[in-house]
Design an enzyme around this catalytic site. Structure first.
Site, mmCIF file in Angstrom:
data_model
loop_
_atom_site.group_PDB
_atom_site.id
_atom_site.type_symbol
_atom_site.label_atom_id
_atom_site.label_comp_id
_atom_site.label_asym_id
_atom_site.label_seq_id
_atom_site.Cartn_x
_atom_site.Cartn_y
_atom_site.Cartn_z
ATOM 1 N N GLN A 259 25.104 41.079 6.428
ATOM 2 C CA GLN A 259 25.972 41.000 5.256
ATOM 3 C C GLN A 259 27.128 41.960 5.517
ATOM 4 O O GLN A 259 26.895 43.114 5.871
ATOM 5 C CB GLN A 259 25.195 41.410 3.993
ATOM 6 C CG GLN A 259 23.894 40.649 3.774
ATOM 7 C CD GLN A 259 24.085 39.234 3.248
ATOM 8 O OE1 GLN A 259 25.198 38.819 2.951
ATOM 9 N NE2 GLN A 259 23.011 38.480 3.145
ATOM 10 N N CYS B 24 44.692 46.768 7.786
ATOM 11 C CA CYS B 24 44.092 45.768 6.903
ATOM 12 C C CYS B 24 43.312 46.487 5.819
ATOM 13 O O CYS B 24 42.526 47.397 6.102
ATOM 14 C CB CYS B 24 43.176 44.846 7.704
ATOM 15 S SG CYS B 24 42.176 43.789 6.657
ATOM 16 N N CYS C 238 42.826 37.152 3.133
ATOM 17 C CA CYS C 238 42.498 37.267 1.697
ATOM 18 C C CYS C 238 43.326 36.240 0.924
ATOM 19 O O CYS C 238 44.344 35.773 1.401
ATOM 20 C CB CYS C 238 42.865 38.653 1.164
ATOM 21 S SG CYS C 238 41.986 39.990 1.976
ATOM 22 N N ASP D 193 18.043 32.389 1.576
ATOM 23 C CA ASP D 193 19.393 32.927 1.806
ATOM 24 C C ASP D 193 20.038 32.127 2.942
ATOM 25 O O ASP D 193 20.265 32.657 4.035
ATOM 26 C CB ASP D 193 19.312 34.422 2.155
ATOM 27 C CG ASP D 193 20.695 35.039 2.357
ATOM 28 O OD1 ASP D 193 21.697 34.433 1.932
ATOM 29 O OD2 ASP D 193 20.761 36.133 2.947
ATOM 30 N N ASP E 41 13.666 25.934 12.955
ATOM 31 C CA ASP E 41 14.874 25.263 12.469
ATOM 32 C C ASP E 41 14.519 24.689 11.102
ATOM 33 O O ASP E 41 13.835 23.672 10.999
ATOM 34 C CB ASP E 41 15.292 24.156 13.434
ATOM 35 C CG ASP E 41 16.513 23.412 12.903
ATOM 36 O OD1 ASP E 41 16.950 23.707 11.765
ATOM 37 O OD2 ASP E 41 17.021 22.540 13.620
ATOM 38 N N CYS F 159 48.181 44.689 -0.786
ATOM 39 C CA CYS F 159 48.371 44.450 0.651
ATOM 40 C C CYS F 159 49.764 43.885 0.898
ATOM 41 O O CYS F 159 50.139 42.870 0.322
ATOM 42 C CB CYS F 159 47.312 43.466 1.148
ATOM 43 S SG CYS F 159 47.610 42.964 2.843
ATOM 44 N N CYS G 281 25.935 31.754 -0.248
ATOM 45 C CA CYS G 281 27.349 32.056 -0.027
ATOM 46 C C CYS G 281 28.212 30.829 -0.315
ATOM 47 O O CYS G 281 29.396 30.831 0.022
ATOM 48 C CB CYS G 281 27.570 32.564 1.401
ATOM 49 S SG CYS G 281 26.943 31.443 2.647
ATOM 50 N N PHE H 28 15.438 31.836 6.151
ATOM 51 C CA PHE H 28 16.758 32.228 6.658
ATOM 52 C C PHE H 28 16.833 33.766 6.618
ATOM 53 O O PHE H 28 17.729 34.352 6.023
ATOM 54 C CB PHE H 28 17.890 31.606 5.823
ATOM 55 C CG PHE H 28 17.769 30.112 5.649
ATOM 56 C CD1 PHE H 28 18.271 29.250 6.617
ATOM 57 C CD2 PHE H 28 17.153 29.562 4.528
ATOM 58 C CE1 PHE H 28 18.172 27.868 6.461
ATOM 59 C CE2 PHE H 28 17.046 28.190 4.364
ATOM 60 C CZ PHE H 28 17.552 27.331 5.324
HETATM 61 C C1 SAM Z 1 23.327 33.962 5.180
HETATM 62 S S1 SAM Z 1 22.415 34.420 6.604
HETATM 63 C C2 SAM Z 1 21.142 35.368 5.865
HETATM 64 C C3 SAM Z 1 20.418 36.338 6.745
HETATM 65 C C4 SAM Z 1 19.589 37.427 6.042
HETATM 66 N N1 SAM Z 1 18.859 36.927 4.899
HETATM 67 C C5 SAM Z 1 20.455 38.622 5.649
HETATM 68 O O1 SAM Z 1 20.556 38.930 4.456
HETATM 69 O O2 SAM Z 1 20.995 39.288 6.548
HETATM 70 C C6 SAM Z 1 21.698 32.905 7.015
HETATM 71 C C7 SAM Z 1 20.743 32.931 8.180
HETATM 72 O O3 SAM Z 1 20.283 31.576 8.392
HETATM 73 C C8 SAM Z 1 20.077 31.373 9.768
HETATM 74 N N2 SAM Z 1 20.090 29.916 9.996
HETATM 75 C C9 SAM Z 1 21.159 29.115 10.167
HETATM 76 N N3 SAM Z 1 20.761 27.834 10.338
HETATM 77 C C10 SAM Z 1 19.412 27.838 10.285
HETATM 78 C C11 SAM Z 1 18.414 26.827 10.404
HETATM 79 N N4 SAM Z 1 18.734 25.556 10.628
HETATM 80 N N5 SAM Z 1 17.124 27.189 10.278
HETATM 81 C C12 SAM Z 1 16.797 28.488 10.057
HETATM 82 N N6 SAM Z 1 17.681 29.486 9.945
HETATM 83 C C13 SAM Z 1 18.974 29.167 10.065
HETATM 84 C C14 SAM Z 1 21.200 32.148 10.424
HETATM 85 O O4 SAM Z 1 20.862 32.456 11.757
HETATM 86 C C15 SAM Z 1 21.322 33.374 9.511
HETATM 87 O O5 SAM Z 1 20.528 34.434 10.007
#
Ligand code: SAM
Length: 442
Positions: free
Chosen positions: A269, A159, A81, A373, A347, A72, A400, A298
């Site tokens: 993703q 990019c 990056c 996740d 939550d 790049c 992540c 999540f």
């Molecule tokens: C890394 S993403 C993973 C989503 C999914 N597993 C995927 O592969 O597309 C994390 C997810 O956690 C959710 N999240 C963030 N804070 C949260 C919370 N306090 N309670 C529940 N979910 C939450 C976000 O909205 C998001 O969808």
């Protein structure tokens, strides 16, 4: 006290987890971009913050054996990056070493673990979601990632990490924006790409004129994108032609005969091909799926829940975003998996005990496996509670952030699990971001 020189010759001793070379000047740290361990660089100090200096590196001598010419031309000034100067095999080793370090930090001996080979298959042109800065400069308007060490917008006309379809929009946007009457009131543009369509979200802080609307509509027609105007939060997203709320985009997981919808502001993703790999790896770890009672925490729009349901698991997905849960339910119904996959809003950072899988009377111990996740902040303060209350036998953790993964891994091990496998999964080549996958068995 004498003023710091702005250019100094430095020996780089280490490559940080953020992709910056580490050195010292007068016993104070200097972080140098485009610099690798063992190299002597001419460092131009660009910024000082709390005793730390940040510098641009120009390689002078002793090139690191894994140094490669950057693919790049905007590297390292563009902050999108940070590892273009390192061969791809070395990037993977570096990411794995970062995970080793985090595990060692919490007292987990990394060399004793069953490591999986790092997985990385796409090096460039993978990024299907991005938020770009916009900055009016005289009669020009820049659209790009932020520069590293600065809030300025990098001057880029293409990019290498964006998908080619998104990269091709940069110049047309840079030509369009100066023509708008409110060019100085557009702070950011976001891209979201599905398998079939592209959305461009244009944030504007002042009302658009009729002439502006005409120009934006022409752009949407010519570039064949859905252009969404955003005057406030994401709730205000409106189609440039008819002010309608956004249509959802879709991506396919062909191996499972699934099409998943997502709205342009929702999490997906970012790396299409690596996501497919990741999903199939996770399904492999959950095997055998028929009859498995799986809790997907999540869960987003059902990226893992629905493949697991397709393979016969009974899945309950929880997620904070009610819009994501609504989308996951639509995705389940459209893929005829409504009976196998259910979703709820929660939550999870304030949920002390796990909900029941299929009926109020069933104990939470009814789950066989847990899929995690979470966002960068990790599984949250109740992970230990969840594990104490259940008799789960398997956990698959996708992360992540290696630091919070390590903290959570310690909690999981303390709850009586052991690692079945751990490794890095490169969803973000050329950047310092890394995905980790850990599988635990009780
Ligand atoms: C890394 S993403 C993973 C989503 C999914 N597993 C995927 O592969 O597309 C994390 C997810 O956690 C959710 N999240 C963030 N804070 C949260 C919370 N306090 N309670 C529940 N979910 C939450 C976000 O909205 C998001 O969808």
């Amino acid at each position: 006290m004498s003023k710091q020189p702005t250019e100094v010759e430095l020996l780089v001793t280490e490559l940080g987890e953020d992709g910056l070379g580490h050195s010292e000047l007068n016993e104070r740290p200097v972080w140098v971009r485009n610099a690798l361990p063992g190299e002597t660089v001419k460092a131009r100090i660009l910024k000082r913050r709390r005793g730390i200096r940040f510098a641009d590196g120009e390689w002078l001598a002793d090139a690191h054996p894994d140094r490669q010419p950057s693919a790049c031309e905007y590297f390292p000034r563009c902050g999108g990056c940070s590892l273009h100067h390192l061969s791809y095999a070395a990037q993977l080793r570096h990411k794995e070493a970062g995970l080793h370090k985090q595990l060692a930090r919490v007292g987990i001996e990394p060399d004793s673990l069953p490591w999986r080979k790092p997985v990385g298959e796409v090096r460039l042109g993978y990024r299907r979601k991005a938020r770009l800065g916009v900055r009016a400069l005289g009669d020009r308007v820049l659209v790009g990632f932020r520069e590293s060490f600065s809030s300025r917008v990098a001057q880029i006309s293409h990019c290498q990490t964006l998908t080619p379809e998104l990269s091709r929009l940069l110049v047309p946007l840079q030509q369009l924006l100066p023509q708008l009457s409110i060019a100085d009131a557009v702070p950011q543009i976001e891209f979201a790409q599905g398998d079939l369509d592209i959305c461009v979200m244009l944030r504007h802080l002042k009302p658009l004129s009729d002439a502006d609307l005409g120009l934006l509509q022409d752009f949407a027609r010519q570039q064949r994108v859905e252009l969404l105007l955003q005057s406030k939060g994401y709730d205000s997203l409106a189609n440039v032609f008819n002010q309608a709320p956004p249509q959802h985009l879709t991506y396919q997981l062909q191996d499972y005969g699934l099409t998943l919808g997502f709205f342009p502001d929702q999490f997906i993703q970012v790396n299409t091909r690596m996501n497919r790999e990741l999903v199939s790896t996770v399904m492999g770890y959950l095997h055998p799926l028929p009859g498995l009672k799986l809790l997907d925490l999540f869960c987003g729009v059902g990226n893992f829940s629905l493949p697991a349901a397709r393979l016969g698991a009974q899945v309950y997905g929880l997620e904070f975003s009610d819009a994501a849960v609504a989308m996951a339910e639509v995705n389940a119904a459209r893929n005829r998996l409504g009976g196998k996959a259910r979703f709820g809003v929660a939550d999870l950072y304030s949920t002390e005990s796990l909900p029941n899988v299929s009926s109020q009377s069933e104990a939470s111990s009814a789950y066989d496996a847990l899929l995690l996740d979470p966002p960068r902040s990790g599984a949250g303060p109740h992970l230990a509670n969840w594990l104490a209350q259940t008799k789960l036998s398997r956990i698959v953790y996708v992360s992540c952030n290696p630091a919070t993964f390590a903290d959570d891994a310690k909690i999981i091990l303390d709850a009586g699990f052991s690692f079945q496998e751990v490794g890095v999964y490169d969803l973000f080549p050329q950047t310092a971001h890394v995905e980790t996958i850990g599988v635990f068995q009780r």
